[in-house]
Design an enzyme around this catalytic site. Structure first.
Site: not given
Length: 991
Positions: A267, A297, A528
């Site tokens: 991120h 993750d 995104y």
């Protein structure tokens, strides 16, 4: 006639450029950057005009110039007219460029500048933002914590406020449930860390000019052993860009393809242009790089475990959220929160959108149960029964619940018979007929710490009520207990629990009202992870919708070599590594190992680091120090906004600006890709123009511009930009979406956002899994699984070999039948670091769990002088230093002579971190609770040992995978000891 039309267009171009420069100071400044002669012509020379640009003023003359600096050459008149008209068809433009029907000749940097000048001319008159009565201009942006209004005055951010919708914005949805009408407030919510972004923008830790390590000489001694120790000196952008571009070329020529790797976190700053899956990936593909193969993750237990029971590989093993808010409010009688704290995790990006809905559930009398080592903020808000449990033992509790159901016949026998396979073998295991151990509530009690009578009461209450099961951050999977050594066992158990109770029947589903709103899923806007401007069709969701809707030049990384993220330090230090991939296209991919190095490729000798720090997000993260200092790594560049974490290990630092200092565009909470329709957790879908609110501070530049400037030195700038600035790309994304059908580009830029109308009554999405429970064809609005993944007729059944929920996964039987840590029968295998590791637990008797923080989104807002530092639940200021906190039960604290706010050393054989202790009854005895989000990594030599005073607790976690033959991380399997610390943190003896 057509040739005359082109001549007229070119004749008008000069005056248009001059008018734009006269009326727009920013465009005038841009036009003054270079003095050149640019020529636009047909290839045969029949039409040509050259433009002399001097000091921002344009003069043009007909005919060919003998030596223009830049030449835009069209093969034929049709191509020229297509591309030179205002707002051309971008599909035609891209087709012409890809097939060399148009070429740009000249120095690459000048070519990029000239093409951007032509494009910017059409944007010069745009008004951005809304003037306010107090003299501010109100801009809009999106963050990882929700949308914001950004109030700017005299070029400085004054304040950030949540977005409140106006009368002209689309109203929200409503739901009828139990003779009541529920309608969300007409406003967006925002997470605490988003409101802290102003102080992050103006932080003293901002990098405002390029830096070079003092003892790094690109032409001499490089001293890799001093990374993280040496100081930095300022250098010019020209020097920094020359070093970086020169190293990219040198590495390629000296070693071959793959000598550079790009390291990035999961991120970063929000947006469709500046995100790593967009601009960074486009940059990397153009130069070629060894890919870091990321592990899932946030989905660990679900990807490596649950997917084998019910499919959903394109969702990384978790369930979707469709129609579940209405179903839960209308039918559910109970919600079990199992390792699920949505009030802290906000469903990743959704702020407090779900809070109001959970309070609706409370007002309806829906009961709540919370299974967690911590009495979470969700449990504190909603109330209900808290069942504390020892970390990593959750699968044992799940099996004991199923034992009660089986013995007392409290499960949905018809559903199990018709919608599942393998139950008889599973039942025999639970009853101990295969191993001699019956999985009774008494069996699990010494393991989990949950009394047997509590387990029986929970099992009976669960079976007697229509129950929603909330697991992890999303309620339908994602994080939670899936991030421990037994994470795959737990996720597998959650699927089986719900299969035994009739998953998909009214009131019986996964979720906690965090997702499942009746929003319009078919209204298209890319998320995104849908590829942005990357042009990449393999490592994001570009090929699903984005590439067709927004044509752009494809990019391909010719380097097939990959390094598993969790094994990255070993790959560098030992020169080799092996792991397993994360690929959602099919579950079978996870069984095919990745080996580094790959034949024919170079080992990595250059690290290009981008975004947040690994020291708080990679397990046993101090391994990275040795990797950075390894002699094989000849160059490290870090592109960062702040001096924190890994930036201190770079040879050259490139200062990037924040999202407040550049243009971008995006949709709130829209991940796209493997998080399809994540916006159904919102009360209103919101798409925003992410305004450039202020100019970049100091000499910082946007990530897009930095990549462009490097590539211009390599002759690839024009290919990277396609002649576009970030604002031009925003316009292309806007035009490709459904937003352009509802609001003009000019109005969108001024207002800053658009609220998507709620779904029309009668068109709401069906309830997730209802189709499966009723034996119908799949009807939920999503693309997965792929048709070839159906065992039978397309749309019938799940993405498993049988098409049903499998208690005994056939895929594991086929592909990995002898794995002792992921057995085909989901046996309870105690954690390799947990309550049964006797030798370790004698020395390190406390179990550390470090979850996502409520007050920071990973490392992006922590530290930096933000007001979150002053929140005692995040950091504590003691003796002038902001310490990371750990929560500890009073009995554990008293046994160690600790009181509230004591400084402590949290340690094990992997390292030590100095923290402040928060003594609290909210934590189960034997557990230490903290967070994984520290942006600070500050190793110091104190009291004769190395300790970290920044709070990077992941230096204590194990790099071991959850189970063999996987690349699964397990940060919540971590045994530590906590001891008093009495040395002042400023008493350093080195760094």
């Amino acid at each position: 006639m057509k040739h005359n039309l082109l001549r007229a267009i070119l004749l008008a171009l000069g005056p248009l450029l001059n008018r734009a420069a006269r009326t727009n100071p920013a465009y005038r400044a841009f036009l003054k950057r270079h003095d050149i002669v640019a020529q636009i012509q047909l290839k045969d020379g029949r039409v040509a005009r050259h433009f002399s640009i001097r000091s921002g003023r344009v003069r043009s003359m007909a005919g060919l110039h003998p030596s223009p600096d830049v030449a835009l050459v069209f093969k034929d008149i049709a191509t020229a007219l297509t591309m030179m008209r205002p707002h051309p068809d971008m599909g035609e433009v891209v087709h012409a460029a890809k097939n060399f029907r148009v070429v740009v000749k000249g120095d690459d940097a000048l070519c990029v500048w000239f093409m951007q000048a032509l494009n910017q001319m059409q944007m010069a008159g745009l008004r951005m933002g809304v003037p306010q009565a107090d003299g501010c201009t109100r801009f809009t942006t999106l963050t990882n914590g929700g949308p914001l209004f950004v109030h700017v005055k005299n070029g400085r951010i004054v304040r950030l406020t949540p977005v409140v919708y106006g009368r002209g914005d689309a109203p929200g949805w409503s739901i009828q449930a139990r003779n009541r009408t529920f309608k969300p407030v007409h406003s967006a919510s925002v997470a605490p860390h988003a409101l802290a972004m102003k102080s992050a923008v103006y932080s003293e830790k901002r990098l405002l000019q390029p830096l070079r390590r003092v003892d790094f000489d690109p032409h001499g001694e490089r001293n890799p052993q001093n990374r993280g120790k040496s100081e930095y000196v300022p250098i010019s952008w020209d020097e920094a860009l020359d070093i970086v571009s020169g190293e990219i070329l040198r590495q390629r020529q000296a070693y071959g393809p793959g000598a550079m790797t790009l390291l990035h976190g999961s991120h970063h700053q929000w947006g469709n242009v500046g995100y790593y899956l967009s601009s960074m990936l486009r940059f990397g593909n153009l130069v070629g790089f060894t890919r870091m193969a990321a592990n899932p993750d946030s989905w660990e237990g679900w990807y490596w475990g649950a997917t084998h029971h019910w499919g959903h590989s394109q969702r990384v093993g978790i369930a979707g959220n469709y129609g579940t808010i209405a179903d839960c409010l209308q039918h559910a009688e109970q919600i079990v929160f199992w390792s699920s704290d949505p009030e802290s995790t906000n469903g990743a990006y959704k702020a407090f959108e779900g809070t109001q809905r959970r309070l609706w559930a409370k007002s309806l009398g829906i009961e709540f149960v919370h299974i967690d080592p911590v009495l979470t903020p969700t449990a504190q808000l909603l109330g209900g029964r808290w069942i504390p449990i020892k970390p990593t033992t959750d699968p044992a509790l799940a099996q004991a619940i199923m034992h009660v159901w089986i013995v007392e016949r409290l499960y949905d026998q018809d559903y199990v018979a018709n919608r599942t396979t393998g139950f008889d073998e599973w039942r025999d295991h639970i009853l101990g007929q295969d191993d001699g151990v019956e999985k009774t509530p008494e069996w699990q009690e010494p393991e989990t710490g949950v009394p047997a009578y509590v387990v029986r009461a929970l099992a009976r209450q669960w079976a007697s009520k229509k129950t929603y099961l909330s697991v992890g951050a999303q309620g339908s999977g994602f994080g939670g207990a899936g991030r421990g050594a037994t994470g795959a066992q737990w996720a597998r158990s959650m699927v089986m629990l719900m299969a035994m109770q009739g998953l998909g029947k009214p009131g019986i589903n996964f979720g906690c009202l965090e997702g499942g709103a009746p929003v319009d899923h078919e209204f298209y806007f890319p998320g995104y992870a849908d590829g942005g401007i990357s042009g990449d069709l393999q490592f994001n969701g570009n090929s699903v919708n984005n590439y067709q809707r927004m044509p752009h030049v494809l990019t391909v990384n010719p380097v097939r070599q990959m390094i598993p993220k969790q094994q990255f330090p070993e790959a560098i230090i030992q020169g080799q590594a092996m792991g397993y991939p994360w690929d959602g296209m099919a579950p079978e991919f996870q069984f095919v190992p990745i080996r580094y190095p790959t034949p024919g490729h170079a080992r990595v000798h250059m690290i290009y680091k981008y975004g947040g720090s690994f020291f708080s997000t990679l397990t046993e993260s101090a391994r990275m120090v040795e990797a950075y200092r390894h002699e094989s790594i000849e160059f490290v560049v870090n592109q960062s906004i702040w001096m924190e974490g890994e930036a201190q290990f770079a040879d050259v630092i490139l200062p990037a600006c924040t999202q407040f200092e550049r243009h971008d565009i995006g949709e709130w909470a829209s991940g796209g890709g493997l998080m399809q329709h994540g916006t159904n957790g919102l009360n209103h879908r919101l798409i925003a123009m992410q305004h450039k609110c202020i100019e970049p501070l100091g000499e910082s530049k946007s990530d897009y511009e930095i990549f462009s400037l490097i590539l211009q030195r390599l002759g690839l700038g024009a290919l990277f930009t396609e002649g576009c600035t970030e604002l031009d790309w925003c316009k292309r994304i806007f035009d490709s979406s459904d937003v352009a059908r509802h609001i003009s580009w000019a109005d969108f830029c001024k207002k800053g956002y658009f609220v998507v109308p709620a779904e029309q009554p009668g068109l709401e999405p069906p309830v997730n899994f209802r189709w499966f429970a009723e034996g119908r064809t799949k009807d939920i609005p999503e693309a997965q699984p792929l048709p070839s993944q159906y065992a039978g007729v397309y749309g019938k059944g799940l993405q498993t070999p049988s098409g049903k929920i499998e208690f005994i996964p056939e895929r594991l039987k086929r592909a990995d039948p002898d794995n002792p840590e992921r057995p085909v029968v989901n046996r309870y295998v105690p954690a390799w670091e947990g309550p049964q590791t006797n030798e370790l637990i004698e020395r390190f008797p406390l179990q550390l769990i470090a979850t996502h923080s409520r007050y920071s989104f990973h490392t992006s807002v922590d530290g930096k002088g933000s007001f979150t530092n002053d929140i005692a639940d995040h950091r504590m200021c003691i003796n002038g230093h902001y310490h990371w906190i750990v929560k500890m039960h009073p009995d554990d604290a008293q046994a160690r002579g600790l009181t509230h706010r004591s400084l402590v050393k949290v340690f094990n054989d992997r390292g030590a971190v100095i923290c402040a202790v928060d003594v609290s009854h909210l934590v189960h005895q034997g557990t230490v609770k903290s967070f994984e989000a520290s942006a600070e990594y500050q190793p110091r030599f104190l009291n004769g040992e190395w300790v970290d005073i920044g709070g990077s607790l992941n230096i204590l976690t194990s790099a071991r995978p959850q189970q063999v033959r996987s690349s699964s991380m397990s940060p919540n399997s971590c045994l530590v000891q906590v001891a008093p610390w009495r040395v002042h943190v400023s008493e350093t003896e080195g760094a």
